[in-house]
Design an enzyme around this catalytic site. Structure first.
Site, PDB file in Angstrom:
ATOM      1  N   LYS A   1     -10.147  -8.026  15.468  1.00 27.62           N
ATOM      2  CA  LYS A   1     -11.196  -7.688  16.419  1.00 27.62           C
ATOM      3  C   LYS A   1     -12.000  -6.506  15.916  1.00 27.62           C
ATOM      4  O   LYS A   1     -12.814  -5.954  16.634  1.00 27.62           O
ATOM      5  CB  LYS A   1     -10.593  -7.371  17.785  1.00 27.62           C
ATOM      6  CG  LYS A   1      -9.993  -8.582  18.479  1.00 27.62           C
ATOM      7  CD  LYS A   1      -9.356  -8.170  19.793  1.00 27.62           C
ATOM      8  CE  LYS A   1      -8.579  -9.341  20.404  1.00 27.62           C
ATOM      9  NZ  LYS A   1      -7.585  -8.856  21.369  1.00 27.62           N
TER      10      LYS A   1
ATOM     11  N   HIS B   1       1.909   3.691  -4.553  1.00 25.47           N
ATOM     12  CA  HIS B   1       3.116   3.216  -3.884  1.00 25.47           C
ATOM     13  C   HIS B   1       4.158   4.296  -4.143  1.00 25.47           C
ATOM     14  O   HIS B   1       5.104   4.103  -4.893  1.00 25.47           O
ATOM     15  CB  HIS B   1       3.541   1.869  -4.469  1.00 25.47           C
ATOM     16  CG  HIS B   1       4.607   1.167  -3.693  1.00 25.47           C
ATOM     17  ND1 HIS B   1       5.044   1.601  -2.460  1.00 25.47           N
ATOM     18  CD2 HIS B   1       5.350   0.064  -3.979  1.00 25.47           C
ATOM     19  CE1 HIS B   1       5.993   0.798  -2.032  1.00 25.47           C
ATOM     20  NE2 HIS B   1       6.196  -0.138  -2.926  1.00 25.47           N
TER      21      HIS B   1
ATOM     22  N   ARG C   1      10.668  -6.425   0.677  1.00 25.73           N
ATOM     23  CA  ARG C   1      11.588  -5.473   0.076  1.00 25.73           C
ATOM     24  C   ARG C   1      11.317  -4.056   0.594  1.00 25.73           C
ATOM     25  O   ARG C   1      12.230  -3.365   1.053  1.00 25.73           O
ATOM     26  CB  ARG C   1      11.387  -5.521  -1.438  1.00 25.73           C
ATOM     27  CG  ARG C   1      12.501  -5.013  -2.265  1.00 25.73           C
ATOM     28  CD  ARG C   1      12.134  -5.157  -3.739  1.00 25.73           C
ATOM     29  NE  ARG C   1      11.814  -6.532  -4.072  1.00 25.73           N
ATOM     30  CZ  ARG C   1      12.746  -7.466  -4.302  1.00 25.73           C
ATOM     31  NH1 ARG C   1      14.013  -7.154  -4.251  1.00 25.73           N
ATOM     32  NH2 ARG C   1      12.380  -8.705  -4.575  1.00 25.73           N
ATOM     33  N   THR C   2      10.072  -3.642   0.522  1.00 30.08           N
ATOM     34  CA  THR C   2       9.719  -2.294   0.978  1.00 30.08           C
ATOM     35  C   THR C   2      10.002  -2.159   2.471  1.00 30.08           C
ATOM     36  O   THR C   2      10.595  -1.178   2.929  1.00 30.08           O
ATOM     37  CB  THR C   2       8.235  -2.002   0.693  1.00 30.08           C
ATOM     38  OG1 THR C   2       7.998  -2.122  -0.705  1.00 30.08           O
ATOM     39  CG2 THR C   2       7.842  -0.611   1.162  1.00 30.08           C
TER      40      THR C   2
ATOM     41  N   ARG D   1       1.565  -0.229   5.009  1.00 29.57           N
ATOM     42  CA  ARG D   1       1.068  -0.860   3.786  1.00 29.57           C
ATOM     43  C   ARG D   1      -0.293  -1.452   4.096  1.00 29.57           C
ATOM     44  O   ARG D   1      -0.447  -2.158   5.093  1.00 29.57           O
ATOM     45  CB  ARG D   1       2.019  -1.946   3.297  1.00 29.57           C
ATOM     46  CG  ARG D   1       1.406  -2.777   2.150  1.00 29.57           C
ATOM     47  CD  ARG D   1       2.387  -3.653   1.449  1.00 29.57           C
ATOM     48  NE  ARG D   1       3.260  -2.863   0.618  1.00 29.57           N
ATOM     49  CZ  ARG D   1       3.704  -3.270  -0.582  1.00 29.57           C
ATOM     50  NH1 ARG D   1       3.341  -4.437  -1.086  1.00 29.57           N
ATOM     51  NH2 ARG D   1       4.513  -2.516  -1.281  1.00 29.57           N
TER      52      ARG D   1
END
Lengths: 312, 312, 312
Positions: free
Chosen positions: B82, B133, B52-53, B104
Site C-alpha cells: 500500500k 550483512h 537461515r538468518t 532484512r
C-alpha cells in the site's frame, strides 16, 4: 467465553472498562506483566494479510506470557483450499484448546460463524472483509479518550475515502453512542460517507455535515481523522487526480487553521505516493497517528486480558 | 539504544567484547539463559526471505527468554504494497515498544533509514540488498578467532563469486582492520573481487593477490573461505562452464595441498548442483562450515544480549 | 536422540507408553505443564504446507514451555531454491541446537535423510510426500484406544479414497500388529485399497473384505474411518459422479444402521462440497472427528515430551 465480533457490542460502560484496563496494563512494569497469563494460548489465523493487526495482537499477547501461534496466510497454506468450512476450522482450533483465536477473513460474517462453532475458544474479529474491524474502532476511541478525557462533546472531522474506509465507518458508529458530538465528512462527493452511516447518525439525532471545504471543517476541529484514498482499488468512473490528492491533504496550510488542541489521526498505512498526511508536518505535536498505532497494542492487550480473566 | 547497521561500526575492541560475550553465553546452561531477558520483545521483519538468518536470530532470542514475533515475508503480506515508507513502518514497530527489530530489506540503506526513524527500538541489519550483512561478517570473524585465537597474521584465501558475494566483501573489510593478514582472491577474472575492496586494502597497506591458481593459493592458507557461483543469477557475457565449476571446487585434491591446521569456511547454502565444497570431503575435520553456521546463532545471541543490556 | 519417521517403528508396547503419556499429560493442569521443558527448542520446518499438523505441534510444544520457531513455507522462502540438499539443511538446524525439528517434505524419504544427517536434533516426520505421516496414525490409534480401551478385536470400516488416502494406509499397517481385528474397505473399485496393504494384511492373517455395500459394512462396525474423495486431484479415467459422492457419504441413513457404540472418524479436512460426513449429523455423539483432531495435539505433546525426556 466472550467473543469480540463487532464494535457495536460495546456500550459506553464496557468501553470504559476496556479503557481503564488498557491504562492500567500500560502502566505496569514488563516483569509484572510477563507472568500474567502464562499457560494461555492465542492463535492468529489470518485469511487475509494484515501485518499491523497481527503483530500488535501477538506482541500484546506475548507481553503477558500468552503463547502465540501464527497462521499469517491461511488462504494459501491451510486446509481452506481443500474446501473446509470456517465452522470446521473453528471446531478444530477449539478442540486444540486455544483460548483465543484472532481471525481475519475475506468474507463478512465469517468470524461470527467461527464464534458460533466454538464452545471453548473466544474469537476476536481482526477484520472480516468489508464488515467490521472492532479492535481498530476501540483503539481509535481509546486514542481520543486518552487525549480529551471522554468521547462526547467533540467536533470530529473525517476525511479521505469515506465511502470505503472501514475504520471511519466503525468509529462513527461507535461514537454515535455518545452525546454532543458533531461530525463533518470531508471528501469529493464520489467518496462520501455511506447512506447507512447517515441513517445511523439521524437515528441518534447527531449533527453531521458533508463538505468539500477542508479548511473550514478543520478550523474548529477537535479530532481530525484522515484516511488513504485507496487509489490501488480504482472505482469505475471516479478519477483521483493530482488536484484532488492535493486538495484533500493534511499539510502545513491545514495545520495552520487547525486549533492548537486538535489531534490528527490516521489508521495507517499512510500512502507514500499521496502523503495524505504530509511528511513535512510529522513533527507537529498534534499529529498522533503513530501514538494511535502504539495504542493498538495496548488496547489489544487489555482485550486479551479481559477475555482470559473472563471479564468480557 | 544501539543499532547494528554495518560491520564497519565495530573496531577491534568492540569485536573482542562481542566475541567474549559469545563465548560466555555459549558456555552457560540453557536453564541459566532462559530467564535472562524475560519480557523483552524482538521482531524479525524480513522484506526478503532468509530462513537461515531469521531462524538463527529467533532461536538465539528465544534461548534467552525474549519474545519473538515473525514477519518472514513483509513484501507480500505487509502494508508495503500500500506504499508505506520504511520510516513509517519503523515508527509503528517502535511505538509497539519492540526492543529489537531484525530487518532484512531489498534496498541498500533501508535499515539505516529505519534506525533513523526509531527512538526506542534497536534495528539490526539482517542484510540490506547489495549493502551489508554485518552479523554474517561477525560470525565469520568469530569462527576464525575461535580457531586461531586472533584475527591477525593470517593467510586468507577467498574463492568463488567474489564479485557479488556480499559475505566476502564484508569479511574482507572487517579483517582489514587487523594487522599482518595476507589475502588471496581465487576466481575467474569476471568474478574477481571489486575495485572498492582493493582500494580499501591498499589504504590499509594490506598485501593481496588475485589469481586463478587455486592449488598454489591453498598451499599455505590458514583460512579458506569459499562461496557459491550464484549461477541462478547469470551475468551477461559470463559463462559458468562445467570446467570452471570443477576448477574452482574445494575437493579432495584441494584438501591434499592445504595445511593441516587450515580451516574451510562457506557462508552456506552450498549449491548441490555445483558442490563447490565437495560432499565427499565433508568429514575432513578442516571443514568448518557447519560449525560456522552454528556460530551464527551464538554470535547473534551475544549481540541481542548486549543490546538489551545497553552495552552496545 | 530419537527420531519419529514411520508408524511402523512403534510396536504395541511402545504405543502403549505413548498413549499412557498422552493420557497423563492431558490430565495435568496447564500451570503444571508450562514449565516442563523450559529452555528446549523445536522448529517446524515445512516444505509443504499443513496448517493443522503444524499448529497442533506448535501448540503442544508451547503448552510445555518449549520455544517454537516456524518455517511454514520452506519451499518458497528458504535456501532450498538455491539448491541446498536436505542433509545440509538438517546439519545447520542441528548445529543451531534445535532439540526437535518437525519436518514435512514433498519427497518420500526426505525426513529419513534429515535424520541421518542429524547427530543432536531429533527429526519428527510430519508427512513426507506419499510416504508416511506417523503422528497422524498415532493420533488415530489413540482415538480408537481411548474409546474402546484397546486396539484389538474391532470391526473397522474404511471408506472414501482408499487408494490414495495416506492416513488409511498408515492406520491399517499400524492396526495390523494387533490381533482379532476385521477390516472392511468400502469404495468404488477404482479407489480401493492398494495391493501392498492387502499383502500386509495377508501376512498377518488378518481378515478383510472389499465392498461397495456401505450400509451392510456399517451395520456391525466398531470404528468407521472415512476420508475425502480428493476430487481436486482427478485420476485419469475415474469419474467421481454426484451419484458416487452420495452413495459413499456418511449420512443419516448410514447412522441409522450403525451400532450405538460405533465411532465415526475422519482425518479432516472434510470437503464442504461433498460433505462426505454430512453436516446434518455433526451432533450425533458417535461423530468423533473433532475429538480426533483435538487428540492430535495431545498425542504430539506426548511424543515431544518423550523425546525431550530421552524416553523415545
Amino acid at each position: 467465553m466472550g467473543h469480540i465480533l463487532s464494535a457495536e457490542q460495546f456500550d459506553p460502560n464496557s468501553l470504559n472498562d476496556i479503557f481503564e484496563r488498557t491504562y492500567e496494563l500500560a502502566n505496569l512494569d514488563r516483569r509484572e506483566l510477563i507472568d500474567r497469563h502464562i499457560g494461555s494460548q492465542l492463535i492468529t489465523f489470518f485469511y487475509a494479510s494484515s501485518t499491523r493487526t497481527r503483530i500488535s495482537f501477538e506482541l500484546a499477547a506475548r507481553s503477558m506470557g500468552v503463547g502465540v501461534t501464527s497462521v499469517p496466510d491461511a488462504e494459501d497454506t491451510s486446509s481452506v483450499f481443500k474446501g473446509e468450512t470456517i465452522e470446521d476450522t473453528a471446531r478444530v482450533l477449539n478442540n486444540y484448546e486455544a483460548d483465543i483465536v484472532v481471525m481475519r477473513t475475506k468474507v463478512e460474517g465469517d468470524t461470527a460463524k467461527a464464534a458460533a462453532a466454538s464452545d471453548y475458544t473466544s474469537i476476536i474479529n481482526g477484520g472480516d472483509g468489508s464488515g467490521e474491524h472492532p479492535t481498530q474502532a476501540l483503539l481509535d476511541a481509546y486514542t481520543i479518550q486518552d487525549e480529551f478525557g471522554g468521547l462526547d462533546g467533540l467536533n470530529i472531522v473525517f476525511g479521505g475515502d469515506l465511502r470505503r474506509g472501514r475504520t471511519v465507518r466503525s468509529l462513527t458508529k461507535l461514537l454515535a453512542n455518545f452525546g454532543g458530538n458533531q461530525f463533518k465528512f470531508v471528501s469529493i462527493p464520489e467518496l462520501q460517507i455511506g447512506q447507512d452511516i447517515k441513517n445511523r447518525l439521524d437515528e441518534h439525532d447527531i449533527e453531521y455535515e458533508e463538505t468539500t471545504d477542508k479548511l473550514s471543517a478543520l478550523s474548529d476541529a477537535d479530532v481530525v481523522y484522515w484516511t488513504r484514498l485507496q487509489s490501488e482499488r480504482p472505482i469505475p468512473g471516479v478519477e483521483i487526480t493530482e488536484e484532488i490528492i492535493n486538495q484533500f491533504k493534511i499539510d502545513a496550510a491545514a495545520m495552520e487553521v487547525m486549533p492548537h488542541e486538535a489531534i490528527v489521526m490516521h489508521p495507517l498505512p499512510r500512502d507514500s505516493k499521496h502523503n495524505e498526511i504530509d511528511t513535512a508536518i510529522d513533527h507537529d505535536p498534534r499529529i498522533k497517528m503513530f501514538d494511535q498505532a502504539g495504542n493498538g497494542k495496548l488496547v489489544r492487550a487489555a482485550l486479551i486480558d479481559m477475555i482470559l480473566s473472563e471479564e468480557l
